[in-house]
Scaffold this motif. Structure first.
Motif, PDB file in Angstrom:
ATOM      1  N   SER A  51       0.827  -1.202   0.000  1.00 39.05           N
ATOM      2  CA  SER A  51       0.000   0.000   0.000  1.00 39.05           C
ATOM      3  C   SER A  51       0.864   1.256   0.000  1.00 39.05           C
ATOM      4  N   GLU A  52       0.364   2.283  -0.648  1.00 38.68           N
ATOM      5  CA  GLU A  52       1.000   3.596  -0.625  1.00 38.68           C
ATOM      6  C   GLU A  52      -0.084   4.653  -0.495  1.00 38.68           C
ATOM      7  N   VAL A  53       0.143   5.607   0.379  1.00 36.87           N
ATOM      8  CA  VAL A  53      -0.792   6.711   0.549  1.00 36.87           C
ATOM      9  C   VAL A  53      -0.041   8.019   0.310  1.00 36.87           C
ATOM     10  N   ILE A  54      -0.487   8.754  -0.683  1.00 45.03           N
ATOM     11  CA  ILE A  54       0.080  10.080  -0.976  1.00 45.03           C
ATOM     12  C   ILE A  54      -0.900  11.108  -0.430  1.00 45.03           C
ATOM     13  N   TRP A  55      -0.498  11.851   0.563  1.00 45.01           N
ATOM     14  CA  TRP A  55      -1.364  12.864   1.163  1.00 45.01           C
ATOM     15  C   TRP A  55      -0.511  14.113   1.366  1.00 45.01           C
ATOM     16  N   THR A  56      -0.752  15.105   0.521  1.00 46.24           N
ATOM     17  CA  THR A  56       0.102  16.284   0.560  1.00 46.24           C
ATOM     18  C   THR A  56      -0.637  17.477  -0.076  1.00 46.24           C
ATOM     19  N   ARG A  57       0.092  18.520  -0.322  1.00 46.20           N
ATOM     20  CA  ARG A  57      -0.463  19.706  -0.975  1.00 46.20           C
ATOM     21  C   ARG A  57       0.469  20.126  -2.086  1.00 46.20           C
ATOM     22  N   THR A  58      -0.087  20.871  -3.025  1.00 46.66           N
ATOM     23  CA  THR A  58       0.710  21.388  -4.130  1.00 46.66           C
ATOM     24  C   THR A  58       0.154  22.742  -4.527  1.00 46.66           C
ATOM     25  N   THR A  59       0.912  23.452  -5.325  1.00 47.57           N
ATOM     26  CA  THR A  59       0.442  24.714  -5.890  1.00 47.57           C
ATOM     27  C   THR A  59       0.149  24.496  -7.372  1.00 47.57           C
ATOM     28  N   ILE A  60      -1.070  24.821  -7.764  1.00 48.62           N
ATOM     29  CA  ILE A  60      -1.418  24.741  -9.185  1.00 48.62           C
ATOM     30  C   ILE A  60      -1.130  26.105  -9.787  1.00 48.62           C
ATOM     31  N   PRO A  61      -0.131  26.220 -10.638  1.00 48.64           N
ATOM     32  CA  PRO A  61       0.204  27.534 -11.191  1.00 48.64           C
ATOM     33  C   PRO A  61      -0.861  28.022 -12.155  1.00 48.64           C
ATOM     34  N   ALA A  62      -1.009  29.336 -12.248  1.00 52.33           N
ATOM     35  CA  ALA A  62      -1.909  29.907 -13.250  1.00 52.33           C
ATOM     36  C   ALA A  62      -1.411  29.518 -14.640  1.00 52.33           C
ATOM     37  N   ASN A  63      -2.341  29.077 -15.479  1.00 56.62           N
ATOM     38  CA  ASN A  63      -2.011  28.665 -16.845  1.00 56.62           C
ATOM     39  C   ASN A  63      -0.850  27.661 -16.871  1.00 56.62           C
ATOM     40  N   GLY A  64      -0.865  26.760 -15.901  1.00 57.19           N
ATOM     41  CA  GLY A  64       0.188  25.754 -15.820  1.00 57.19           C
ATOM     42  C   GLY A  64      -0.384  24.399 -15.481  1.00 57.19           C
ATOM     43  N   LYS A  65       0.482  23.471 -15.157  1.00 54.27           N
ATOM     44  CA  LYS A  65       0.051  22.116 -14.854  1.00 54.27           C
ATOM     45  C   LYS A  65       0.905  21.534 -13.738  1.00 54.27           C
ATOM     46  N   VAL A  66       0.373  20.485 -13.105  1.00 50.24           N
ATOM     47  CA  VAL A  66       1.082  19.832 -12.016  1.00 50.24           C
ATOM     48  C   VAL A  66       0.638  18.375 -11.948  1.00 50.24           C
ATOM     49  N   ASP A  67       1.531  17.473 -11.566  1.00 47.51           N
ATOM     50  CA  ASP A  67       1.194  16.066 -11.377  1.00 47.51           C
ATOM     51  C   ASP A  67       0.780  15.822  -9.931  1.00 47.51           C
ATOM     52  N   LEU A  68      -0.338  15.136  -9.749  1.00 46.04           N
ATOM     53  CA  LEU A  68      -0.734  14.701  -8.414  1.00 46.04           C
ATOM     54  C   LEU A  68      -0.099  13.366  -8.065  1.00 46.04           C
ATOM     55  N   ALA A  69       0.150  12.560  -9.073  1.00 46.66           N
ATOM     56  CA  ALA A  69       0.779  11.257  -8.847  1.00 46.66           C
ATOM     57  C   ALA A  69       1.492  10.830 -10.113  1.00 46.66           C
ATOM     58  N   ASP A  70       2.648  10.198  -9.937  1.00 48.03           N
ATOM     59  CA  ASP A  70       3.413   9.619 -11.047  1.00 48.03           C
ATOM     60  C   ASP A  70       3.945   8.283 -10.534  1.00 48.03           C
ATOM     61  N   LEU A  71       3.205   7.210 -10.812  1.00 51.11           N
ATOM     62  CA  LEU A  71       3.434   5.916 -10.188  1.00 51.11           C
ATOM     63  C   LEU A  71       4.084   4.936 -11.152  1.00 51.11           C
ATOM     64  N   SER A  72       4.905   4.066 -10.620  1.00 46.87           N
ATOM     65  CA  SER A  72       5.521   2.993 -11.396  1.00 46.87           C
ATOM     66  C   SER A  72       5.197   1.665 -10.735  1.00 46.87           C
ATOM     67  N   GLY A  73       4.894   0.668 -11.552  1.00 44.95           N
ATOM     68  CA  GLY A  73       4.558  -0.638 -11.021  1.00 44.95           C
ATOM     69  C   GLY A  73       3.204  -1.085 -11.523  1.00 44.95           C
ATOM     70  N   GLU A  74       2.624  -2.042 -10.837  1.00 44.64           N
ATOM     71  CA  GLU A  74       1.335  -2.618 -11.206  1.00 44.64           C
ATOM     72  C   GLU A  74       0.415  -2.566 -10.000  1.00 44.64           C
ATOM     73  N   GLY A  75      -0.815  -2.121 -10.222  1.00 37.31           N
ATOM     74  CA  GLY A  75      -1.736  -2.043  -9.106  1.00 37.31           C
ATOM     75  C   GLY A  75      -3.001  -1.296  -9.428  1.00 37.31           C
ATOM     76  N   VAL A  76      -3.611  -0.731  -8.381  1.00 33.73           N
ATOM     77  CA  VAL A  76      -4.902  -0.054  -8.507  1.00 33.73           C
ATOM     78  C   VAL A  76      -4.898   1.193  -7.633  1.00 33.73           C
ATOM     79  N   ILE A  77      -5.305   2.320  -8.214  1.00 34.07           N
ATOM     80  CA  ILE A  77      -5.621   3.504  -7.404  1.00 34.07           C
ATOM     81  C   ILE A  77      -7.027   3.273  -6.871  1.00 34.07           C
ATOM     82  N   SER A  78      -7.152   3.105  -5.569  1.00 30.23           N
ATOM     83  CA  SER A  78      -8.440   2.720  -4.985  1.00 30.23           C
ATOM     84  C   SER A  78      -9.318   3.909  -4.637  1.00 30.23           C
ATOM     85  N   SER A  79      -8.724   5.061  -4.367  1.00 27.70           N
ATOM     86  CA  SER A  79      -9.525   6.253  -4.101  1.00 27.70           C
ATOM     87  C   SER A  79      -8.685   7.495  -4.339  1.00 27.70           C
TER      88      SER A  79
END
Length: 364
Positions: A51-79
């Motif tokens: 199991s892995e739990v990512i719980w954090t904050r980020t800044t979404i830039p104006a007219n920009g983009k950001v990744d919430l998750a970038d995962l490697s491996g095999e599995g399921v995002i459950s929520s």
């Protein structure tokens, strides 16, 4: 003595979710033994799972983009849970349309999910408290929570693209279970579309034809009807779903599924006879938001999810609404935005790219 319950390709998560909802709805003691009998009981150790739990904050830039998750491996995002900073509360509805959530599976170049943020989480017209089998929110403070399982075999990336001039803080949680998937595990896809100025004689396409094998998971609608008057004639439009060249046995010249009116399709009926049409929310179908403004414009959010009654397709699927059935009604325009959710046996689909910011945010 053991009793075996047969379900067609219904894995342990969906079975447990269904039975858990029965408990929440007051099914009582009859549901508890069934929950314990579900595949992979809650108390059973899965030795090869992590199991892995990512719980954090980020800044979404104006007219920009950001990744919430970038995962490697095999599995399921459950929520997936997220929320805006309260400092931009007055912009929640606008940002919900201006920000797009993209989901990429297994290093695909094209996102399988590309939907305005609030629309993906079932809040297309008004950020609100909501509760159903797939999405919930405790209040209207810009909270979003998805319970849809999202499998991936080698990688998964969730991206937010901000097409606005507003910079904002964003809090989020991603829950991941790394484990071996079955060969039949499908990828989550979602398609969003908006059409304004829809006349009663027009047909609205919820889902253009998708090719492949999979499962149609359901639809969320956000509808704004001008001059709604005392009755609700806007909903008298047939729902048509075509898949695998199947024909309706009662209407062999029509679609695979054809339901006379939208309220019937949503498990309701006779909306126009309701003295004061209001909202209702059931686990798999509902009318979660209803509002009529001082200009007599109706805003309504509806949903219908195929969970306990799966809709499988093996070659292709598409979905349309309308045109209106009555020939006597006064012409009035409406604004339709829909999100179609489905699983597919490949990480990319053949659907058009999401519409631009001007179309998405008009009126917000």
């Amino acid at each position: 003595m053991r009793t075996k319950i047969k379900t067609r390709r219904m894995d342990g998560f969906w079975r447990a979710l269904f039975l858990t909802r029965l408990l929440m709805l007051g099914a009582g003691s009859c549901a508890a033994p069934a929950l314990m009998a579900a595949e992979q009981p809650l108390y059973e150790m899965q030795k090869e799972a992590e199991s892995e739990v990512i719980w954090t904050r980020t800044t979404i830039p104006a007219n920009g983009k950001v990744d919430l998750a970038d995962l490697s491996g095999e599995g399921v995002i459950s929520s997936l849970w997220c929320t805006f900073d309260v400092k931009v509360r007055e912009k929640y509805n606008y940002l919900g349309r201006a920000i797009v959530i993209n989901m990429y599976w297994d290093d695909a170049e094209k996102p399988a999910v590309s939907v305005p943020l609030a629309d993906f989480f079932g809040q297309p017209l008004q950020v609100q408290g909501t509760d159903n089998a797939l999405f919930n929110s405790s209040n209207g403070w810009g909270l979003f929570n998805s319970l849809i399982p999202m499998p991936f075999r080698s990688s998964a990336r969730i991206e937010l693209v901000n097409d606005s001039d507003i910079r904002c803080i964003f809090y989020y949680q991603v829950n991941v279970n790394y484990k071996k998937l079955s060969d039949d595990a499908l990828y989550l896809h979602a398609y969003w579309s908006r059409q304004t100025g829809v006349g009663f004689r027009d047909q609205f396409t919820v889902l253009p034809e998708v090719q492949g094998q999979g499962r149609y998971l359901g639809t969320t609608w956000g509808i704004i009807q001008d001059d709604v008057q005392k009755r609700w004639p806007w909903y008298v439009r047939p729902v048509k779903i075509d898949f695998d060249d199947k024909k309706n046995s009662t209407k062999p010249d029509g679609s695979s599924i054809e339901v006379g009116t939208l309220d019937d399709y949503l498990g309701s009926g006779w909306w126009s006879s309701e003295a004061t049409p209001g909202s209702y929310s059931f686990p798999y179908t509902g009318r979660s938001y209803v509002s009529v403004d001082d200009q007599n414009r109706l805003s309504v959010v509806c949903y219908r999810y195929y969970i306990i009654d799966p809709l499988w397709f093996h070659k292709k699927i598409s979905m349309q609404i309308g045109p209106h059935l009555s020939k006597k009604i006064k012409e009035r325009s409406s604004d339709w935005s829909t999100t179609a959710y489905f699983y597919l046996n490949k990480p990319e689909n053949n659907l058009p790219a999401i519409q631009d910011t001007t179309i998405r945010t008009l009126g917000f």
